[in-house]
Design a protein around this motif. Structure first.
Motif, PDB file in Angstrom:
ATOM      1  N   THR A 185      53.630  40.752  36.624  1.00 25.93           N
ATOM      2  CA  THR A 185      52.558  41.537  36.781  1.00 25.93           C
ATOM      3  C   THR A 185      51.289  40.912  36.526  1.00 25.93           C
ATOM      4  N   PHE A 186      50.229  41.286  37.863  1.00 19.94           N
ATOM      5  CA  PHE A 186      49.333  41.012  37.326  1.00 19.94           C
ATOM      6  C   PHE A 186      48.254  41.853  36.936  1.00 19.94           C
ATOM      7  N   PRO A 187      47.958  42.148  35.889  1.00 21.07           N
ATOM      8  CA  PRO A 187      47.135  42.702  35.126  1.00 21.07           C
ATOM      9  C   PRO A 187      45.260  42.679  36.063  1.00 21.07           C
ATOM     10  N   VAL A 188      45.006  43.440  36.449  1.00 18.25           N
ATOM     11  CA  VAL A 188      43.405  42.245  37.329  1.00 18.25           C
ATOM     12  C   VAL A 188      42.683  43.752  37.033  1.00 18.25           C
ATOM     13  N   GLU A 189      41.478  43.341  36.096  1.00 21.48           N
ATOM     14  CA  GLU A 189      40.436  44.366  35.323  1.00 21.48           C
ATOM     15  C   GLU A 189      39.159  44.091  36.571  1.00 21.48           C
ATOM     16  N   LEU A 190      38.543  44.814  36.300  1.00 19.55           N
ATOM     17  CA  LEU A 190      36.912  44.935  37.290  1.00 19.55           C
ATOM     18  C   LEU A 190      36.750  45.122  38.506  1.00 19.55           C
ATOM     19  N   ALA A 191      38.620  45.867  38.942  1.00 20.56           N
ATOM     20  CA  ALA A 191      38.643  45.202  40.760  1.00 20.56           C
ATOM     21  C   ALA A 191      38.166  47.178  41.474  1.00 20.56           C
ATOM     22  N   ASN A 192      37.408  47.012  42.603  1.00 15.47           N
ATOM     23  CA  ASN A 192      37.005  48.165  43.326  1.00 15.47           C
ATOM     24  C   ASN A 192      35.826  48.949  42.424  1.00 15.47           C
TER      25      ASN A 192
ATOM     26  N   ASP B  24      33.699  35.038  42.617  1.00 14.94           N
ATOM     27  CA  ASP B  24      32.478  34.909  42.039  1.00 14.94           C
ATOM     28  C   ASP B  24      31.556  36.311  41.565  1.00 14.94           C
ATOM     29  N   ALA B  25      32.063  36.668  40.662  1.00 14.84           N
ATOM     30  CA  ALA B  25      30.859  38.034  40.110  1.00 14.84           C
ATOM     31  C   ALA B  25      30.857  38.638  38.998  1.00 14.84           C
ATOM     32  N   LEU B  26      29.902  39.252  38.300  1.00 14.89           N
ATOM     33  CA  LEU B  26      30.136  39.921  37.120  1.00 14.89           C
ATOM     34  C   LEU B  26      30.659  41.161  37.437  1.00 14.89           C
ATOM     35  N   ALA B  27      30.327  41.422  38.701  1.00 16.59           N
ATOM     36  CA  ALA B  27      31.538  42.885  38.184  1.00 16.59           C
ATOM     37  C   ALA B  27      30.781  43.321  39.979  1.00 16.59           C
ATOM     38  N   LEU B  28      31.978  44.444  40.223  1.00 12.76           N
ATOM     39  CA  LEU B  28      31.672  44.993  41.540  1.00 12.76           C
ATOM     40  C   LEU B  28      31.513  46.476  41.833  1.00 12.76           C
ATOM     41  N   PRO B  29      29.681  46.906  42.146  1.00 14.70           N
ATOM     42  CA  PRO B  29      29.571  48.152  42.238  1.00 14.70           C
ATOM     43  C   PRO B  29      30.394  49.474  42.858  1.00 14.70           C
ATOM     44  N   ARG B  30      31.214  49.987  42.729  1.00 13.27           N
ATOM     45  CA  ARG B  30      32.167  50.637  43.790  1.00 13.27           C
ATOM     46  C   ARG B  30      31.491  51.770  45.359  1.00 13.27           C
TER      47      ARG B  30
END
Length: 496
Positions: free
Chosen positions: A412-419, A73-79
Motif C-alpha cells: 500500500t502506498f499512502p500518497v499525501e498532497l495529491a489532487n 516537484d512542488a510544495l503542493a498543488l491547488p485543486r
C-alpha cells in the motif's frame, strides 16, 4: 461529528490479469530565478538554481483501462490546477481524468504554487487583500500555467508511447533518515520541533514509516524504463536555491545505476508530522545540501536494492482499477475572541512572532465566509498488488500506517498532497488534551474540521476494499532434485 457529503463516487472496473503496457515521461518545471519560494507564511524569493524541478509521469494500460501516476516537484498543488489538467488530459488522449493521480513531493525549495492563489482573495476587505497578496506567499499564474501544461503534455506523450512491459514490486526499509517532529513534553502537551537538548522532552509523540515502496517497470529488452517510489519524509532539507530537495538525490542514485532513461516517479507518503530532523539527536544538523544527499541517497539506495532483487519476479500482467470519492468537509472557524485579538495585533509591529498568526486568522475568517466547505478527494489506484491511496492533506504518519494495515493489499502506498491541498490534517491524539503543536494551528492553509483525518482514512479503506489485489509475484521454483548434485563438491575433505 460533522458529516461529510459524498459529492462523487467513481467506479472504473478493469479486466484482471490483462497484458500490461506502460511508458514514463518527465517535463522540466524549474522556475525562474527571483520567483517566490513557497513553504512559509511570508514571502521568500529564489536566488539561484541548484537542480531542476520536474514533473515525472507513469502511464499504465491493460487494454481496458489506463491510469496515470504523477509526481511533481512542488510544495503542493491547488485543486483548480488538478481539475484543469485532468480535463485537458481527457480531451487530448481520452485517459479518464478520474484515473489520474497527481501528487506533490512537498519540496519547500520549488516553484511558486502557493500558499495563496491569484485572485483567491478578490472581494475581501482591503486589509485582508493586502495581507494575502502583499504579506503572504503568492502563487505565480504564469508558472501555474507552465506546470499545468507540463503535466498534460507529459501524460499525453507517455500514453502515446505505451508498449508491452514487465513489472515488479517490492519494499525495503530505511529507518535512519526520517523522524517524528512532534514530541511529548513534561508540560503535558506535544510540541513541534521543541529543539535539541530541550530538557522538557519526554519522547516522540508519533511514529515514522521506514518502508520504501517500489514498482519497477522493464521493457521487452530487459531495460528498466521507470520506477515508482513511495516514502514518508518532508522535503525540507532546504538551501538558498531552487531544488527538488532530497528526491533529486534519490533519483541520482537510481539513475546512476540504470541510466537517465530510467525515470523515477516519487509519490510522497504520509509525512505531515515526519521530517529529516531528529530532535533527540544531540549532534549538530548537517548542512542543507549534505542533508539532502543523506536522505535522498539512502532512500535511493534502498529503492535500488529492491529493484535489483526483482529480476526473478517480474510479470507481464497486472490488474488496474480506480476508485474515487470527493468529500465535502467544513472548515473549522476561529473563535470570535481569537478574531478580535487578531484585529488588534495586526496593527502592531509585524516583527512580533504572533503577528503572522494574526494575519492567518483574519485571512481564514474571510475564507470561511467565501468557501465554508472544502472539496477533498480520496482516490485509490490499483496497479497489480499495489494500492495507491491518496488524500490532499499533509497527513499524519499514523494514518498512513493504518491504511497499510487495513487495506488488504500486499503493498500500500499512502500518497499525501495529491489532487489538491488542504494543509495539515492531524490525528485525534493531536487534537486531544495532550496534543497541540504547530500542525494543529488554525491558519488559512490548515483549517479542516478535526474529523477530516478519520474521514480520509475510512474513505480510503472503504474504496480499497472494493478491489481485489493481485498476489505478489514469487520466484519460480527450481526443478525437482535429480542425481547427486554438483559432483565436483560431493567429496569428503582432502587432507593430503
Amino acid at each position: 461529528m460533522k458529516q461529510c457529503l459524498l459529492a462523487l463516487c467513481l467506479v472504473l472496473p478493469s479486466l484482471a490479469q490483462a497484458a500490461l503496457t506502460a511508458a514514463f515521461a518527465e517535463r522540466d518545471i524549474t522556475p525562474d530565478v527571483g520567483m517566490e519560494v513557497p513553504g512559509g507564511y511570508g514571502k521568500s524569493f529564489s536566488k539561484r538554481i541548484h537542480d531542476p524541478c520536474k514533473v515525472r509521469i507513469a502511464v499504465f494500460g491493460d487494454g481496458t483501462l489506463r491510469v496515470a501516476l504523477i509526481g511533481v516537484d512542488a510544495l503542493a498543488l491547488p485543486r483548480t490546477l488538478i481539475v484543469e489538467a485532468r480535463a485537458e488530459i481527457q480531451r487530448k488522449c481520452g485517459l479518464p481524468g478520474e484515473a489520474v493521480m497527481i501528487g506533490a513531493s512537498h519540496s519547500h525549495s520549488s516553484g511558486p504554487v502557493g500558499m495563496v492563489q491569484p485572485g483567491e482573495f478578490d472581494g475581501a476587505p482591503e486589509l485582508v487583500q493586502e495581507l494575502a497578496y502583499k504579506k503572504s506567499s503568492l502563487a505565480d499564474s504564469g508558472y501555474m500555467a507552465k506546470l499545468r501544461d507540463a503535466i498534460v503534455d507529459g501524460v499525453v506523450t507517455a500514453d502515446a508511447q505505451r508498449a508491452p512491459v514487465t513489472i515488479g514490486y517490492g519494499t525495503g526499509t530505511e529507518p535512519t533518515v526520517a523522524f517524528n517532529r512532534r514530541l511529548n513534553m513534561t508540560n503535558g502537551i506535544a510540541a513541534s520541533h521543541p529543539g535539541k537538548g530541550n530538557p522538557g522532552i519526554i519522547g516522540y509523540a508519533g511514529p515514522t514509516d521506514p518502508q520504501v515502496g517500489v514498482i519497477g517497470v522493464w521493457n521487452v529488452d530487459g531495460q528498466l524504463i521507470g520506477t515508482v517510489v513511495n516514502f514518508s519524509c518532508h522535503a525540507t532539507a532546504n538551501g538558498p536555491w531552487i531544488t527538488a530537495n532530497w528526491p533529486y538525490y534519490m533519483e541520482k542514485v537510481i539513475q546512476g545505476y540504470y541510466g537517465a532513461e530510467a525515470k523515477v516517479v516519487f509519490l510522497q507518503g504520509a509525512c505531515g508530522d515526519v521530517t529529516q530532523v531528529d530532535n533527540l539527536d544531540p549532534t549538530v544538523n548537517p548542512e542543507s545540501d549534505a542533508w539532502s544527499q543523506f536522505v535522498g541517497g539512502r532512500v535511493g539506495a534502498e529503492a535500488l536494492k529492491v529493484l535489483l532483487g526483482l529480476s526473478r519476479t517480474r510479470v507481464a500482467e497486472a490488474t488496474l482499477a480506480v476508485r474515487q470519492k470527493v468529500l465535502k468537509i467544513p472548515r473549522r472557524p476561529p473563535s470570535p475572541e481569537r478574531v478580535a485579538e487578531a484585529r488588534a495585533l495586526i496593527q502592531q509591529d509585524p516583527k512580533d512572532p504572533n503577528w503572522t498568526w494574526a494575519k492567518e486568522t483574519l485571512m481564514l475568517e474571510w475564507m470561511i465566509q467565501k468557501t465554508p466547505v472544502v472539496d477533498a478527494e480520496v482516490q485509490v489506484i490499483q496497479v497489480g498488488p499495489v494500492a495507491c491511496i491518496s488524500n490532499p492533506a499533509e497527513y499524519f504518519c499514523s494514518y498512513g500506517l493504518e491504511l497499510k494495515k487495513g487495506s488488504g493489499f500486499p503493498m500500500t502506498f499512502p500518497v499525501e498532497l495529491a489532487n489538491g491541498c488542504v494543509g495539515y490534517v492531524p490525528n485525534d491524539e493531536a487534537f486531544g488534551p495532550h496534543g497541540g503543536g504547530y500542525e494543529t494551528r488554525l491558519t488559512s492553509y490548515s483549517n479542516l474540521d478535526i474529523t477530516a483525518g478519520n474521514q480520509f482514512r475510512d474513505t480510503g479503506l472503504e474504496l480499497v476494499k472494493q478491489l481485489k489485489p493481485d498476489a505478489l509475484p514469487k520466484p519460480p521454483l527450481a526443478a525437482p532434485f535429480k542425481g547427486t548434485g554438483w559432483t565436483y563438491g560431493n567429496i569428503p575433505p582432502q587432507l593430503k
